[in-house]
Design a protein around this motif. Structure first.
Motif, PDB file in Angstrom:
ATOM      1  N   ARG A   1       1.514  -4.684 -12.138  1.00  0.00           N
ATOM      2  CA  ARG A   1       1.152  -5.824 -11.280  1.00  0.00           C
ATOM      3  C   ARG A   1       0.202  -6.778 -12.016  1.00  0.00           C
ATOM      4  O   ARG A   1       0.274  -7.994 -11.852  1.00  0.00           O
ATOM      5  CB  ARG A   1       0.495  -5.329 -10.004  1.00  0.00           C
ATOM      6  N   ARG A   2      -0.697  -6.220 -12.798  1.00  0.00           N
ATOM      7  CA  ARG A   2      -1.637  -7.065 -13.539  1.00  0.00           C
ATOM      8  C   ARG A   2      -0.888  -7.987 -14.497  1.00  0.00           C
ATOM      9  O   ARG A   2      -1.155  -9.190 -14.569  1.00  0.00           O
ATOM     10  CB  ARG A   2      -2.626  -6.197 -14.317  1.00  0.00           C
TER      11      ARG A   2
ATOM     12  N   GLN B   1      -9.903  -3.087  -5.180  1.00  0.00           N
ATOM     13  CA  GLN B   1      -9.549  -4.094  -4.180  1.00  0.00           C
ATOM     14  C   GLN B   1     -10.482  -4.019  -2.981  1.00  0.00           C
ATOM     15  O   GLN B   1     -10.797  -2.943  -2.475  1.00  0.00           O
ATOM     16  CB  GLN B   1      -8.100  -3.893  -3.728  1.00  0.00           C
TER      17      GLN B   1
ATOM     18  N   MET C   1      -5.294  -2.375  -8.883  1.00  0.00           N
ATOM     19  CA  MET C   1      -4.017  -3.019  -9.163  1.00  0.00           C
ATOM     20  C   MET C   1      -3.355  -2.325 -10.350  1.00  0.00           C
ATOM     21  O   MET C   1      -4.001  -2.107 -11.384  1.00  0.00           O
ATOM     22  CB  MET C   1      -4.225  -4.505  -9.460  1.00  0.00           C
ATOM     23  N   SER C   2      -2.115  -1.967 -10.186  1.00  0.00           N
ATOM     24  CA  SER C   2      -1.403  -1.272 -11.264  1.00  0.00           C
ATOM     25  C   SER C   2      -1.261  -2.179 -12.480  1.00  0.00           C
ATOM     26  O   SER C   2      -1.328  -3.412 -12.379  1.00  0.00           O
ATOM     27  CB  SER C   2      -0.022  -0.834 -10.774  1.00  0.00           C
TER      28      SER C   2
ATOM     29  N   ASP D   1      -0.668  -3.804  -1.205  1.00  0.00           N
ATOM     30  CA  ASP D   1      -0.102  -2.485  -0.942  1.00  0.00           C
ATOM     31  C   ASP D   1      -0.763  -1.459  -1.853  1.00  0.00           C
ATOM     32  O   ASP D   1      -1.856  -1.711  -2.396  1.00  0.00           O
ATOM     33  CB  ASP D   1       1.422  -2.496  -1.086  1.00  0.00           C
ATOM     34  N   ALA D   2      -0.142  -0.322  -2.053  1.00  0.00           N
ATOM     35  CA  ALA D   2      -0.750   0.763  -2.827  1.00  0.00           C
ATOM     36  C   ALA D   2      -0.931   0.416  -4.299  1.00  0.00           C
ATOM     37  O   ALA D   2      -1.667   1.115  -5.009  1.00  0.00           O
ATOM     38  CB  ALA D   2       0.097   2.032  -2.698  1.00  0.00           C
ATOM     39  N   GLU D   3      -0.296  -0.654  -4.785  1.00  0.00           N
ATOM     40  CA  GLU D   3      -0.466  -1.086  -6.173  1.00  0.00           C
ATOM     41  C   GLU D   3      -1.321  -2.337  -6.285  1.00  0.00           C
ATOM     42  O   GLU D   3      -1.435  -2.921  -7.360  1.00  0.00           O
ATOM     43  CB  GLU D   3       0.898  -1.343  -6.814  1.00  0.00           C
ATOM     44  N   GLY D   4      -1.906  -2.775  -5.175  1.00  0.00           N
ATOM     45  CA  GLY D   4      -2.736  -3.963  -5.192  1.00  0.00           C
ATOM     46  C   GLY D   4      -2.002  -5.189  -4.679  1.00  0.00           C
ATOM     47  O   GLY D   4      -1.063  -5.080  -3.883  1.00  0.00           O
TER      48      GLY D   4
ATOM     49  N   VAL E   1      -8.019   0.161  -3.524  1.00  0.00           N
ATOM     50  CA  VAL E   1      -6.937   0.510  -4.446  1.00  0.00           C
ATOM     51  C   VAL E   1      -7.035  -0.349  -5.705  1.00  0.00           C
ATOM     52  O   VAL E   1      -7.374  -1.527  -5.632  1.00  0.00           O
ATOM     53  CB  VAL E   1      -5.550   0.323  -3.783  1.00  0.00           C
TER      54      VAL E   1
ATOM     55  N   VAL F   1       0.424  -8.032  -3.901  1.00  0.00           N
ATOM     56  CA  VAL F   1       1.883  -8.101  -4.047  1.00  0.00           C
ATOM     57  C   VAL F   1       2.221  -9.460  -4.665  1.00  0.00           C
ATOM     58  O   VAL F   1       2.279 -10.483  -3.976  1.00  0.00           O
ATOM     59  CB  VAL F   1       2.586  -7.928  -2.690  1.00  0.00           C
TER      60      VAL F   1
END
Length: 474
Positions: free
Chosen positions: A261-262, A250, A257-258, A227-230, A255, A232
């Motif tokens: 999320r990392r 990505q 990865m936030s 998704d928008a943060e990389g 995008v 899931v």
């Protein structure tokens, strides 16, 4: 018997006669028990010397195709024809089912005049004269001995230093395993970590060749949404032994990865005893002031294998990449490298070490990066000006491509658009192949590595007109 002999056969005239006779056995003009023409007669027929034809007969006899009988002549053996025909008519050797792929993509036979496809840097930006000088010097000084399976030691030192400068990674040369590109690094990692039947998680959309590679190892690749943060992380399969991700840029959405999320991904890997493969495939070219911190820099558990390549920053034909191996994996990765090809081209690795040490790679990346930044801006501007009614741009500030998705409600056959554009001399790529299953939203992935800035606006205007006609027609 009608026998056509290629006078321009690369192996010479004897080889030409030999090949023509084997061909006659293959297509049934000569069958077991048939008598070959006397050497004098065949020589006259094909316009060659009797000595040449006799030499061809001798070769056929030595390989078991024919047998001479004293006073009777030379005859085709029972063994000859079936062995030749079997390669064409019977199933023969077959790979295991994991290797029943669709045809493997190869280098394009036709390059469009304006190439907006993905993964192709601009070779005209590369300093070939300088590279040729370095490579020639290393070839002359090469001992010709076998090299280190982990890679040429000075190159490993240079790569470690380069990553310290460009990605702020504090790594030693001992962690570097030199490979023949990023795909080769992924293959080695799969060899040492995964067994047939194991599960690996891949991004969806993601890199199709990674899925093919896993399938070839008999591994079940489980698509995990982006998704928008990389990636899931909450959707990762619990039994995945390996997660292959592109956190900094990505593929193909672009995008990043936030940070949350990392950290969550590293925590997940530790909890599930899994390994993360961080594919930093185009980390050299970023168009923001601060590059994102690699997962490898956040990892203190030894679960991240960082993979990089010089194919994008230099030229794809170079085929050099690397993996940063955690201490527990390094012996196995080096052994796998040795078993799969012993080592790479030592002279090429030595030339690259000098290319890095003398600051030439950094200089090339700065020069090429400035050109790619202009092209990136031109593509973004062109998409917004020409394609905005139908395509939505996915924000991206790195690499050599940008991604667009079809806007909701737009009915357009993107694959047909790609074909129409190619017929008009413009290379495009659909987003669809990046999905493991049905694409929830199709789109275009636009590469700008191999196209000049001045051509981008006109090319996208042409694509816009093709879209307009296609949408109206539907």
């Amino acid at each position: 018997m009608d026998l056509t002999v290629r006078l321009d056969h690369p192996g010479g005239r004897t080889a030409a006669v030999y090949a023509a006779l084997v061909g006659a056995m293959t297509d049934g003009r000569l069958r077991p028990g048939d008598r070959l023409p006397p050497t004098r007669d065949l020589a006259a027929q094909v316009g060659m010397s009797r000595t040449t034809v006799a030499a061809a007969y001798d070769r056929l006899a030595a390989e078991g195709y024919v047998q001479g009988r004293v006073g009777s002549g030379t005859f085709v053996t029972e063994a000859a024809v079936p062995s030749v025909r079997r390669t064409q008519t019977a199933a023969g050797a077959r790979p295991r089912r994991d290797w029943s792929f669709e045809p493997v993509p190869i280098a394009a036979e036709h390059s469009p005049a304006i190439d907006l496809r993905v993964g192709m840097p601009d070779a005209s930006l590369f300093p070939f004269d300088t590279w040729r000088r370095l490579l020639t010097a290393e070839m002359r000084s090469s001992t010709g001995a076998y090299g280190d399976p982990a890679g040429h030691p000075p190159l490993r030192v240079a790569v470690a230093a380069h990553l310290g400068r460009s990605r702020s990674l504090a790594v030693s040369a001992d962690e570097v395993v030199v490979t023949d590109g990023a795909q080769h690094a992924l293959d080695l990692i799969c060899r040492v970590l995964l067994a047939p039947g194991d599960v690996a998680a891949v991004e969806d959309p993601g890199y199709p060749m990674a899925r093919r590679l896993l399938a070839g190892h008999g591994v079940r690749a489980v698509p995990t949404p982006v998704d928008a943060e990389g990636l899931v992380v909450d959707r990762l399969p619990a039994d995945a032994r390996v997660v292959i991700a592109t956190p900094s840029h990505q593929y193909p959405t672009g995008v990043p990865m936030s940070l949350a999320r990392r950290r969550a991904l590293i925590t997940w890997a530790e909890r599930h005893d899994a390994v993360i493969v961080e594919d930093d495939y185009d980390s050299e070219f970023r168009y923001t002031t601060r590059p994102l911190e690699p997962l490898h820099a956040l990892d203190d558990t030894g679960r991240v294998v960082y993979v990089g390549t010089f194919s994008t920053s230099m030229v794809p034909a170079l085929r050099l990449g690397y993996a940063l191996a955690p201490v527990g994996l390094r012996p196995a990765l080096v052994a796998a490298r040795q078993m799969s090809g012993w080592h790479g081209a030592v002279a090429v690795q030595a030339a690259l070490a000098r290319f890095i040490d003398e600051g030439l790679l950094a200089r090339h990346v700065r020069r090429a990066g400035a050109a790619y930044a202009r092209r990136h801006a031109a593509v973004v501007e062109g998409v917004r000006a020409e394609l905005d009614p139908w395509f939505e741009l996915v924000p991206s500030s790195a690499g050599l491509h940008v991604c667009t998705t079809l806007r909701a409600g737009v009915r357009l056959d993107v694959d047909e658009l790609v074909r129409m554009a190619m017929r008009g001399g413009i290379g495009l790529e659909s987003l669809r192949p990046a999905y493991a299953g049905p694409a929830p939203r199709d789109g275009l992935v636009l590469g700008y590595g191999a196209v000049r800035s001045s051509a981008i606006s006109g090319a996208l205007a042409t694509v816009s007109e093709l879209v307009r006609r296609s949408v109206t027609a539907s």
